[in-house]
Design a protein around this motif. Structure first.
Motif, PDB file in Angstrom:
ATOM      1  N   ILE A 186     -25.073  50.252  -2.516  1.00 51.87           N
ATOM      2  CA  ILE A 186     -26.412  49.672  -2.542  1.00 51.87           C
ATOM      3  C   ILE A 186     -26.351  48.292  -3.188  1.00 51.87           C
ATOM      4  CG2 ILE A 186     -28.793  49.953  -3.315  1.00 51.87           C
ATOM      5  CD1 ILE A 186     -28.243  52.965  -3.530  1.00 51.87           C
ATOM      6  N   GLU A 187     -26.725  47.283  -2.419  1.00 53.91           N
ATOM      7  CA  GLU A 187     -26.787  45.904  -2.922  1.00 53.91           C
ATOM      8  C   GLU A 187     -25.514  45.503  -3.662  1.00 53.91           C
ATOM      9  OE1 GLU A 187     -30.398  45.385  -5.120  1.00 53.91           O
ATOM     10  OE2 GLU A 187     -31.647  45.469  -3.323  1.00 53.91           O
ATOM     11  N   GLY A 188     -24.388  45.808  -3.044  1.00 55.86           N
ATOM     12  CA  GLY A 188     -23.115  45.368  -3.592  1.00 55.86           C
ATOM     13  C   GLY A 188     -22.522  46.244  -4.672  1.00 55.86           C
ATOM     14  N   LYS A 189     -23.152  47.397  -4.942  1.00 53.35           N
ATOM     15  CA  LYS A 189     -22.660  48.265  -6.002  1.00 53.35           C
ATOM     16  C   LYS A 189     -22.551  49.698  -5.493  1.00 53.35           C
ATOM     17  CE  LYS A 189     -23.249  48.702 -11.002  1.00 53.35           C
ATOM     18  NZ  LYS A 189     -24.061  48.264 -12.162  1.00 53.35           N
ATOM     19  N   ASP A 190     -21.549  50.429  -6.011  1.00 53.71           N
ATOM     20  CA  ASP A 190     -21.322  51.808  -5.594  1.00 53.71           C
ATOM     21  C   ASP A 190     -22.009  52.795  -6.532  1.00 53.71           C
ATOM     22  OD1 ASP A 190     -19.589  51.265  -3.348  1.00 53.71           O
ATOM     23  OD2 ASP A 190     -18.074  50.665  -4.816  1.00 53.71           O
ATOM     24  N   TYR A 191     -22.617  53.822  -5.923  1.00 51.42           N
ATOM     25  CA  TYR A 191     -23.376  54.808  -6.686  1.00 51.42           C
ATOM     26  C   TYR A 191     -22.987  56.234  -6.294  1.00 51.42           C
ATOM     27  CZ  TYR A 191     -26.506  50.949  -7.956  1.00 51.42           C
ATOM     28  OH  TYR A 191     -27.017  49.775  -8.436  1.00 51.42           O
ATOM     29  N   VAL A 192     -23.250  57.151  -7.205  1.00 53.04           N
ATOM     30  CA  VAL A 192     -23.031  58.584  -6.968  1.00 53.04           C
ATOM     31  C   VAL A 192     -24.385  59.291  -7.019  1.00 53.04           C
ATOM     32  CG1 VAL A 192     -21.867  60.673  -7.775  1.00 53.04           C
ATOM     33  CG2 VAL A 192     -20.783  58.435  -8.098  1.00 53.04           C
ATOM     34  N   LEU A 193     -24.603  60.206  -6.086  1.00 53.66           N
ATOM     35  CA  LEU A 193     -25.846  60.979  -6.081  1.00 53.66           C
ATOM     36  C   LEU A 193     -25.740  62.125  -7.081  1.00 53.66           C
ATOM     37  CD1 LEU A 193     -28.616  61.374  -4.613  1.00 53.66           C
ATOM     38  CD2 LEU A 193     -27.444  63.074  -3.196  1.00 53.66           C
ATOM     39  N   GLU A 194     -26.692  62.206  -7.993  1.00 55.81           N
ATOM     40  CA  GLU A 194     -26.730  63.280  -8.993  1.00 55.81           C
ATOM     41  C   GLU A 194     -28.077  63.989  -8.908  1.00 55.81           C
ATOM     42  OE1 GLU A 194     -24.336  64.307 -10.747  1.00 55.81           O
ATOM     43  OE2 GLU A 194     -22.915  62.674 -11.057  1.00 55.81           O
ATOM     44  N   TYR A 195     -28.038  65.304  -9.055  1.00 51.87           N
ATOM     45  CA  TYR A 195     -29.255  66.098  -8.949  1.00 51.87           C
ATOM     46  C   TYR A 195     -29.857  66.384 -10.326  1.00 51.87           C
ATOM     47  CZ  TYR A 195     -28.250  66.723  -4.035  1.00 51.87           C
ATOM     48  OH  TYR A 195     -28.035  66.497  -2.699  1.00 51.87           O
ATOM     49  N   GLY A 248     -40.013  65.036 -11.714  1.00 53.40           N
ATOM     50  CA  GLY A 248     -40.205  65.604 -10.391  1.00 53.40           C
ATOM     51  C   GLY A 248     -39.440  64.898  -9.293  1.00 53.40           C
ATOM     52  N   LEU A 249     -38.359  64.189  -9.641  1.00 55.01           N
ATOM     53  CA  LEU A 249     -37.563  63.488  -8.642  1.00 55.01           C
ATOM     54  C   LEU A 249     -36.584  64.443  -7.974  1.00 55.01           C
ATOM     55  CD1 LEU A 249     -36.739  60.208 -10.625  1.00 55.01           C
ATOM     56  CD2 LEU A 249     -38.637  60.641  -9.053  1.00 55.01           C
ATOM     57  N   GLY A 250     -36.249  64.154  -6.709  1.00 55.14           N
ATOM     58  CA  GLY A 250     -35.319  65.016  -5.987  1.00 55.14           C
ATOM     59  C   GLY A 250     -33.883  64.795  -6.391  1.00 55.14           C
ATOM     60  N   ALA A 251     -33.515  63.546  -6.687  1.00 55.91           N
ATOM     61  CA  ALA A 251     -32.156  63.182  -7.083  1.00 55.91           C
ATOM     62  C   ALA A 251     -32.166  61.716  -7.501  1.00 55.91           C
ATOM     63  CB  ALA A 251     -31.167  63.410  -5.944  1.00 55.91           C
ATOM     64  N   VAL A 252     -31.070  61.281  -8.088  1.00 60.67           N
ATOM     65  CA  VAL A 252     -30.951  59.869  -8.499  1.00 60.67           C
ATOM     66  C   VAL A 252     -29.555  59.362  -8.140  1.00 60.67           C
ATOM     67  CG1 VAL A 252     -32.622  59.981 -10.386  1.00 60.67           C
ATOM     68  CG2 VAL A 252     -30.242  60.577 -10.832  1.00 60.67           C
ATOM     69  N   PHE A 253     -29.456  58.069  -7.867  1.00 65.02           N
ATOM     70  CA  PHE A 253     -28.157  57.431  -7.666  1.00 65.02           C
ATOM     71  C   PHE A 253     -27.778  56.694  -8.939  1.00 65.02           C
ATOM     72  CE2 PHE A 253     -29.104  57.894  -3.112  1.00 65.02           C
ATOM     73  CZ  PHE A 253     -27.860  58.317  -2.654  1.00 65.02           C
ATOM     74  N   THR A 254     -26.573  56.938  -9.437  1.00 64.41           N
ATOM     75  CA  THR A 254     -26.103  56.302 -10.661  1.00 64.41           C
ATOM     76  C   THR A 254     -24.687  55.764 -10.450  1.00 64.41           C
ATOM     77  OG1 THR A 254     -25.424  56.697 -12.960  1.00 64.41           O
ATOM     78  CG2 THR A 254     -25.460  58.586 -11.494  1.00 64.41           C
ATOM     79  N   PRO A 255     -24.353  54.604 -11.019  1.00 62.94           N
ATOM     80  CA  PRO A 255     -22.994  54.077 -10.861  1.00 62.94           C
ATOM     81  C   PRO A 255     -21.969  54.796 -11.740  1.00 62.94           C
ATOM     82  CG  PRO A 255     -24.290  52.619 -12.257  1.00 62.94           C
ATOM     83  CD  PRO A 255     -25.233  53.652 -11.723  1.00 62.94           C
ATOM     84  N   THR A 256     -22.444  55.466 -12.778  1.00 62.56           N
ATOM     85  CA  THR A 256     -21.519  56.119 -13.711  1.00 62.56           C
ATOM     86  C   THR A 256     -20.780  57.273 -13.048  1.00 62.56           C
ATOM     87  OG1 THR A 256     -23.009  55.567 -15.538  1.00 62.56           O
ATOM     88  CG2 THR A 256     -21.342  57.239 -15.952  1.00 62.56           C
ATOM     89  N   GLY A 257     -19.468  57.238 -13.140  1.00 63.79           N
ATOM     90  CA  GLY A 257     -18.647  58.297 -12.571  1.00 63.79           C
ATOM     91  C   GLY A 257     -18.078  57.972 -11.207  1.00 63.79           C
ATOM     92  N   PHE A 258     -18.559  56.903 -10.574  1.00 61.21           N
ATOM     93  CA  PHE A 258     -18.051  56.560  -9.240  1.00 61.21           C
ATOM     94  C   PHE A 258     -16.551  56.267  -9.320  1.00 61.21           C
ATOM     95  CE2 PHE A 258     -16.830  53.720  -5.832  1.00 61.21           C
ATOM     96  CZ  PHE A 258     -17.407  54.318  -4.727  1.00 61.21           C
ATOM     97  N   GLY A 259     -15.809  56.812  -8.369  1.00 58.22           N
ATOM     98  CA  GLY A 259     -14.377  56.581  -8.332  1.00 58.22           C
ATOM     99  C   GLY A 259     -13.571  57.432  -9.288  1.00 58.22           C
TER     100      GLY A 259
END
Length: 229
Positions: free
Chosen positions: A139-148, A116-127
């Motif tokens: 976030i805290e020194g790391k880049d993330y991508v928003l995935e639905y 039931g989450l709205g979305a998640v941030f994941t580092p995989t795929g960034f760039g």
């Protein structure tokens, strides 16, 4: 009395209509509900969106479904292994749409739907090209991508054992995507090798609780479309 094993295979699958989004369990052929897929083919449903780990193997199961032209789009991680000639031919001919999702992200997005989450941030795929047009965040020194989340109207999965309440036990690696797909779909249809009596399944071995399963089809029923369970 709760009994999710009383429907015939045809009756369970007949709820699926043209244009439905369907999650199909399995890692390659391990844990793939081939009999349910065969039943889906016999119903002649079209314009489907399929969520799976890969895009079919040989001419079996999912690949067989793709070959009928019933699938409009597939969301998967591995569309091109050595025996994915059915998908390859369709894709090159422009007859099927592909949404490529890294395997970890695929699992994470399915889990997000089930939780039931709205979305998640994941580092995989960034760039990479997979992040184009998507929101990113540092976030805290790391880049993330928003995935639905990836949701589905139906999940077709395979388990080793199931009881009439819908509780499921899997066989080793055949467990793979089944548990999270059952949580992320509106209706889950489980094909089982053995229909167990209530109380026969060890509660410690039940991976998918019956609350996430609407229909259980025994393998002998799945072998004949419309056969009683």
């Amino acid at each position: 009395m709760i009994d999710k094993s009383t429907l015939t295979l045809t009756e369970a699958l007949s709820q699926i209509k043209d244009g439905a989004t369907i999650m199909i369990g399995g890692f390659g052929t391990a844990g793939q509900p081939a009999e349910l897929i065969d039943g889906l083919i016999e119903l002649g449903i079209k314009e489907l969106v399929i969520v799976n780990n890969n895009a079919g193997n040989g001419d079996y199961g999912l690949a067989k479904l793709l070959k009928t032209g019933a699938v409009r789009k597939i969301i998967c991680s591995f569309p091109r292994q050595s025996d994915s000639w059915v998908f390859d031919e369709l894709y090159r001919a422009g007859k099927i749409e592909l949404e490529l999702v890294p395997q970890g992200n695929l699992a994470c997005r399915i889990q997000a739907a089930g939780m039931g989450l709205g979305a998640v941030f994941t580092p995989t795929g960034f760039g990479t090209l997979l992040a184009e047009g998507k929101e990113t965040r540092h976030i805290e020194g790391k880049d993330y991508v928003l995935e639905y989340p990836i949701k589905a109207d139906f999940a077709l999965i395979k388990a080793h054992q199931g009881d009439r309440w819908g509780n499921l036990v899997y066989n080793k690696s055949a467990r793979n995507f089944g548990p999270i797909m059952a949580m992320a779909a509106d209706i889950t249809i489980a094909q089982v090798s053995e229909l167990a009596e209530l109380g026969q399944l060890d509660p410690e071995h039940i991976i998918t609780p019956g609350i996430f399963v609407q229909h259980v089809v025994a393998a002998d029923a799945a072998n004949g479309i419309g056969a009683e369970q």
